[in-house]
Motif scaffolding. Structure first.
Motif, PDB file in Angstrom:
ATOM      1  N   GLU A 198     -93.652 -11.222  16.246  1.00 54.13           N
ATOM      2  CA  GLU A 198     -93.329 -11.131  14.823  1.00 54.13           C
ATOM      3  C   GLU A 198     -91.901 -10.637  14.650  1.00 54.13           C
ATOM      4  O   GLU A 198     -91.301 -10.113  15.585  1.00 54.13           O
ATOM      5  N   GLU A 221     -98.512  -4.135   8.193  1.00 56.79           N
ATOM      6  CA  GLU A 221     -97.557  -3.675   9.200  1.00 56.79           C
ATOM      7  C   GLU A 221     -98.023  -2.350   9.780  1.00 56.79           C
ATOM      8  O   GLU A 221     -98.831  -1.663   9.169  1.00 56.79           O
ATOM      9  N   ASN A 234     -89.975  -7.831  12.268  1.00 52.98           N
ATOM     10  CA  ASN A 234     -90.180  -6.738  11.324  1.00 52.98           C
ATOM     11  C   ASN A 234     -88.935  -6.591  10.462  1.00 52.98           C
ATOM     12  O   ASN A 234     -87.821  -6.537  10.988  1.00 52.98           O
ATOM     13  N   LYS A 282     -96.357 -11.969   7.695  1.00 53.70           N
ATOM     14  CA  LYS A 282     -96.918 -12.881   8.695  1.00 53.70           C
ATOM     15  C   LYS A 282     -97.123 -14.266   8.115  1.00 53.70           C
ATOM     16  O   LYS A 282     -97.005 -15.280   8.814  1.00 53.70           O
TER      17      LYS A 282
HETATM   18 MG    MG Z   1     -94.808  -5.595  12.128  1.00 57.19          MG
END
Ligand code: MG
Ligand code: ADP
Ligand code: MG
Length: 479
Positions: free
Chosen positions: A169, A372, A171, A314
């Motif tokens: 992913e 998260e 961030n 996401k």
């Molecule tokens: Mg994350």
């Protein structure tokens, strides 16, 4: 997480220095053979080093910890020795950092793409819905963010079977551990300077890790761009931390001047750096949401802005993997190819073939909500159960999730230090690469890779957060 096995170390010869042979799965450093006395010395030195250099966190078992600075500290969980990692993958991940930085920025500017992609998620996820509401309000008032600051971290795992570096992913809010991560690299280099000869390891193969100083430099450069010498950088933190502002305090003490200046407690704010605000838990009442909106409406530089925050969801990651979507945001064909090469399989739950397959073979997938901070994903048989439950309900609730191909990294034996105790466990690792991006209108001031974060966790544990208690901090040893 399953409990790790406490060390009963066999004595014996150090079995090290093997470079990658054949298919390259053999770890460089086979810790099974390290002499116990040597390990104990390294452990001891590592714990002393941690205390002296501030590789510490608040100790939850000490009541005043977190309320009084300097009281109740314990070393952060860390791996005793750096994790072997192929240099080619390391270079690949570093090269991707500025490309992902730019991608996040471009995506953040496309309000319609963000709203459309998240429109079904909005109905199924109250938290994302609130973030989208703030975003809509900004669109309505035609709010422009001329100065944009991203302090990002892209995370990767190397898939054992294909040897591909695959992205977990990106961030965009509250990226953790630029500070402690640097210290672990320093710790490992220091240990190898002392013990490298016995271990046949060279401290120079632990890459330099300037994440903390480069993030601070980026914050300072953003402050300079804001161009008000009296304004300050405000850190937004979770409750129980000191000398910074919580969302509730910002609601109580914050105001917007007619010219858009954000003032909190009488101080003009140049940069708002969010170390909180990424989880629904950070918004226990309307007060916190008011504070978030107030900051977003202001001219202060938000790290991240609401658009950057949403670009890191996401769902957006999954949308970007679809054919012809990247092309909308990235012009350079080579960059597109580099991005695609690190994309794992990602699917929306309205893809019925994939849902059917995930119900049949749940172990090959990870199911992710728009959250998260670790500890939120669904794995294994729970994927099957969750998918079948959603099918039975037949509602829009499935739009809260995405499905991702499960990545299986190489397993290696590692010494993990937690609470002063050394554990030996089978582990897998995840490499995070920090990136800093700063621009003022058309001028890109920063677009850099800024150090890294290696996290290592027991291979028996699905999730990976350090703060969430699943992983330890690590650094890498280039092979
Ligand atoms: Mg994350
Ligand atoms: P968060 O934003 O909460 O950190 P992540 O997508 O990073 O969510 O997932 C949390 C952890 O779950 C990761 O650090 C990693 O250990 C594990 N994980 C996530 N996606 C995958 C995947 N596709 N394959 C294997 N493990 C994964
Ligand atoms: Mg993560």
């Amino acid at each position: 997480a399953q409990p790790s096995q406490v060390l009963p170390l066999q004595g014996g010869k150090v079995e090290v220095g093997e470079t990658q042979e054949g298919n390259g799965t053999r770890p460089l450093l086979d810790i099974r053979g390290i002499d116990q006395e040597l390990v104990e010395k390294i452990e001891y030195d590592a714990l002393v080093w941690s205390s002296l250099h501030g590789l510490v966190v608040g100790d939850k078992s000490v009541q005043r910890s977190g309320k009084v600075p300097g009281v109740g500290m314990v070393h952060a969980p860390f791996a005793l020795l750096p994790m072997p990692f192929p240099e080619s993958h390391w270079k690949q991940a570093c090269e991707l950092a500025p490309i992902f930085n730019e991608l996040v920025d471009r995506v953040s500017l496309d309000a319609k793409f963000l709203q459309d992609s998240l429109s079904r998620t909005k109905k199924a996820d109250a938290f994302t819905s609130r973030l989208l509401d703030i975003h809509s309000k900004m669109v309505e008032i035609n709010k422009k963010e001329d100065i944009r600051l991203g302090l990002l971290r892209s995370d990767y795992m190397v898939d054992e079977q294909t040897k591909l570096l695959l992205q977990i992913e990106t961030n965009t809010i509250s990226c953790s551990f630029p500070g402690l991560g640097c210290l672990v690299s320093d710790l490992h280099r220091s240990l190898l300077n002392h013990y490298g000869e016995f271990l046949a390891l060279d401290s120079k193969r632990v890459p330099n890790n300037p994440a903390a100083s480069q993030f601070v430099e980026a914050l300072a450069k953003a402050w300079t761009e804001y161009n008000n010498p009296r304004a300050v950088v405000m850190l937004v933190v979770q409750a129980d931390e000191r000398n910074m502002k919580t969302l509730a305090e910002i609601d109580a003490e914050g105001e917007l001047l007619p010219d858009g200046t954000l003032v909190v407690g009488g101080q003009a704010i140049a940069v708002v750096y969010f170390r909180a605000g990424y989880t629904p838990n950070d918004y226990p009442s309307e007060s916190e949401w008011r504070a978030r909106l107030l900051m977003e409406q202001s001219s202060a530089i938000k790290c991240p802005s609401i658009s950057y925050h949403l670009a890191g969801t996401k769902k957006i990651q999954q949308e970007l993997v679809k054919p012809n979507v990247l092309e909308r945001f990235v012009d350079n064909k080579e960059d597109i190819a580099k991005l695609r090469k690190c994309f794992a399989g990602l699917w929306s739950l309205d893809d019925s073939d994939i849902v059917k397959d995930a119900i049949e073979r749940p172990g090959l997938y990870v199911m992710k909500p728009q959250r998260e901070g670790g500890g939120n994903n669904i794995y294994g048989n729970d994927v099957r159960e969750a998918l079948m439950r959603l099918q039975k309900e037949g509602s829009e609730a499935d739009a809260a999730y995405i499905l991702m191909q499960r990545i299986f990294p190489t397993v290696s034996h590692t010494f993990l230090m937690r609470n002063g105790i050394c554990y030996k466990d089978d582990t897998v690792s995840e490499l995070g690469i920090y990136g800093a991006y700063l621009r003022n209108k058309e001028k890109v001031i920063l677009n850099d890779q800024c150090g890294y974060l290696m996290r290592t966790k027991a291979s028996s544990s699905d999730e990976g957060g350090v703060a969430a208690g699943f992983a330890v901090l690590d650094s890498l040893y280039l092979t």
